[in-house]
Motif scaffolding. Sequence first.
Motif, short mmCIF file in Angstrom:
data_model
loop_
_atom_site.label_atom_id
_atom_site.label_comp_id
_atom_site.label_asym_id
_atom_site.label_seq_id
_atom_site.Cartn_x
_atom_site.Cartn_y
_atom_site.Cartn_z
N TYR A 125 -77.33 -110.65 -21.57
CA TYR A 125 -77.70 -109.94 -20.34
C TYR A 125 -76.69 -110.28 -19.26
N LEU A 126 -75.96 -109.28 -18.79
CA LEU A 126 -74.95 -109.46 -17.74
C LEU A 126 -75.50 -108.90 -16.44
N HIS A 127 -75.30 -109.63 -15.36
CA HIS A 127 -75.76 -109.14 -14.05
C HIS A 127 -74.85 -109.69 -12.96
N THR A 128 -74.88 -109.02 -11.82
CA THR A 128 -74.15 -109.49 -10.65
C THR A 128 -74.91 -109.11 -9.40
N GLU A 129 -74.84 -109.98 -8.45
CA GLU A 129 -75.37 -109.69 -7.13
C GLU A 129 -74.20 -109.66 -6.13
N ALA A 130 -72.97 -109.61 -6.67
CA ALA A 130 -71.76 -109.67 -5.84
C ALA A 130 -71.33 -108.31 -5.31
N LEU A 131 -71.87 -107.21 -5.86
CA LEU A 131 -71.51 -105.88 -5.37
C LEU A 131 -72.51 -105.45 -4.30
N GLN A 132 -72.01 -104.79 -3.28
CA GLN A 132 -72.92 -104.27 -2.27
C GLN A 132 -73.74 -103.14 -2.86
N GLY A 133 -74.87 -102.86 -2.24
CA GLY A 133 -75.82 -101.87 -2.74
C GLY A 133 -75.31 -100.45 -2.68
N THR B 269 -75.68 -94.25 -1.65
CA THR B 269 -76.38 -92.99 -1.89
C THR B 269 -77.21 -93.09 -3.15
N PHE B 270 -78.40 -92.58 -3.09
CA PHE B 270 -79.23 -92.36 -4.28
C PHE B 270 -79.56 -90.88 -4.25
N ALA B 271 -79.23 -90.16 -5.31
CA ALA B 271 -79.40 -88.72 -5.29
C ALA B 271 -79.85 -88.21 -6.64
N LEU B 272 -80.60 -87.13 -6.62
CA LEU B 272 -80.97 -86.40 -7.82
C LEU B 272 -79.97 -85.25 -7.93
N TRP B 273 -78.97 -85.44 -8.76
CA TRP B 273 -77.85 -84.51 -8.85
C TRP B 273 -78.12 -83.50 -9.96
N PRO B 274 -78.32 -82.23 -9.64
CA PRO B 274 -78.55 -81.21 -10.67
C PRO B 274 -77.37 -81.13 -11.65
N LEU B 275 -77.70 -80.99 -12.93
CA LEU B 275 -76.66 -80.92 -13.96
C LEU B 275 -75.67 -79.80 -13.66
N SER B 276 -76.13 -78.67 -13.14
CA SER B 276 -75.22 -77.56 -12.85
C SER B 276 -74.18 -77.96 -11.81
N GLN B 277 -74.58 -78.78 -10.83
CA GLN B 277 -73.63 -79.24 -9.82
C GLN B 277 -72.65 -80.27 -10.38
N PHE C 110 -97.14 -96.34 -0.71
CA PHE C 110 -95.96 -97.08 -1.14
C PHE C 110 -94.71 -96.46 -0.54
N LYS C 111 -93.83 -97.28 0.00
CA LYS C 111 -92.59 -96.79 0.60
C LYS C 111 -91.41 -97.52 -0.03
N VAL C 112 -90.47 -96.79 -0.58
CA VAL C 112 -89.26 -97.38 -1.14
C VAL C 112 -88.37 -97.83 0.00
N LEU C 113 -87.92 -99.07 -0.05
CA LEU C 113 -87.09 -99.63 1.01
C LEU C 113 -85.60 -99.61 0.70
N PHE C 114 -85.24 -99.83 -0.56
CA PHE C 114 -83.83 -99.82 -0.95
C PHE C 114 -83.73 -99.81 -2.47
N ILE C 115 -82.54 -99.58 -2.98
CA ILE C 115 -82.31 -99.64 -4.42
C ILE C 115 -82.11 -101.11 -4.78
N ALA C 116 -83.04 -101.65 -5.55
CA ALA C 116 -82.97 -103.06 -5.93
C ALA C 116 -82.00 -103.30 -7.07
N GLY C 117 -81.76 -102.31 -7.88
CA GLY C 117 -80.83 -102.48 -8.98
C GLY C 117 -80.62 -101.18 -9.74
N PHE C 118 -79.53 -101.09 -10.40
CA PHE C 118 -79.23 -99.96 -11.27
C PHE C 118 -78.27 -100.45 -12.33
N GLY C 119 -78.43 -100.00 -13.52
CA GLY C 119 -77.50 -100.35 -14.57
C GLY C 119 -77.83 -99.60 -15.83
#
Length: 142
Positions: A44-52, A55-63, A7-16
Motif C-alpha cells: 500500500y503506497l500513500h502520500t500526504e505530501a501533495l496538495q489537495g 477541482t472535483f468534477a463529474l466530467w461527461p465522457l463525450s466532453q 451531511f456536508k462534504v468539506l473537502f476531498i480527503a483522498g483519491f487514488g
Amino acid sequence: MQVASNFKVLFIAGFGPIVREPSESRELYCEVLGIPFKEESGGYLHTEALQGAKTFALWPLSQAAHSCFDSDSWPEDIPVPQAWLEFDGDSVEKATANLESRGYRILVRNKQEPWGQTVTRFLSPEGILVGVTFTPSMRKEK
C-alpha cells in the motif's frame, strides 16, 4: 445546488486508483511522475505530501472524448476511462517526453486549452484518464 441531507462534504480527503498490476502503477506514479510515497504492508503506497485537489468534477465522457480526440464519441479501440486525474507540474513538455520514452500511449500532446491550461493526456495502467498539466489560473501569485 442544494444539499440533499444533513451531511456536508468539506473537502476531498483522498483519491487514488485501485491497482491491478502494482509494478506498472508503481513505475508510473513513483518513477515517471516522481511522487514520493510511503510504503505500508501489502504494498500500500500513500502520500500526504501533495496538495489537495483544486477541482472535483463529474466530467461527461463525450466532453473527455472531445478534449482528447475532437469527437464527442470515445474510440472503440481505446478502453473507456472510469475516472480522470490531473497532476499540475512544472513542465508538461518534459513530462510528455518522459512518458513517451517509457512507452505510454499519448492521447493528447501538449494541447493548449482555451482557458490557458496546457495538457497531455494518457491512460494509466488502471484505465484512468491522466493529465499532466500546467494551469496558470490555479497557481498562486508570488
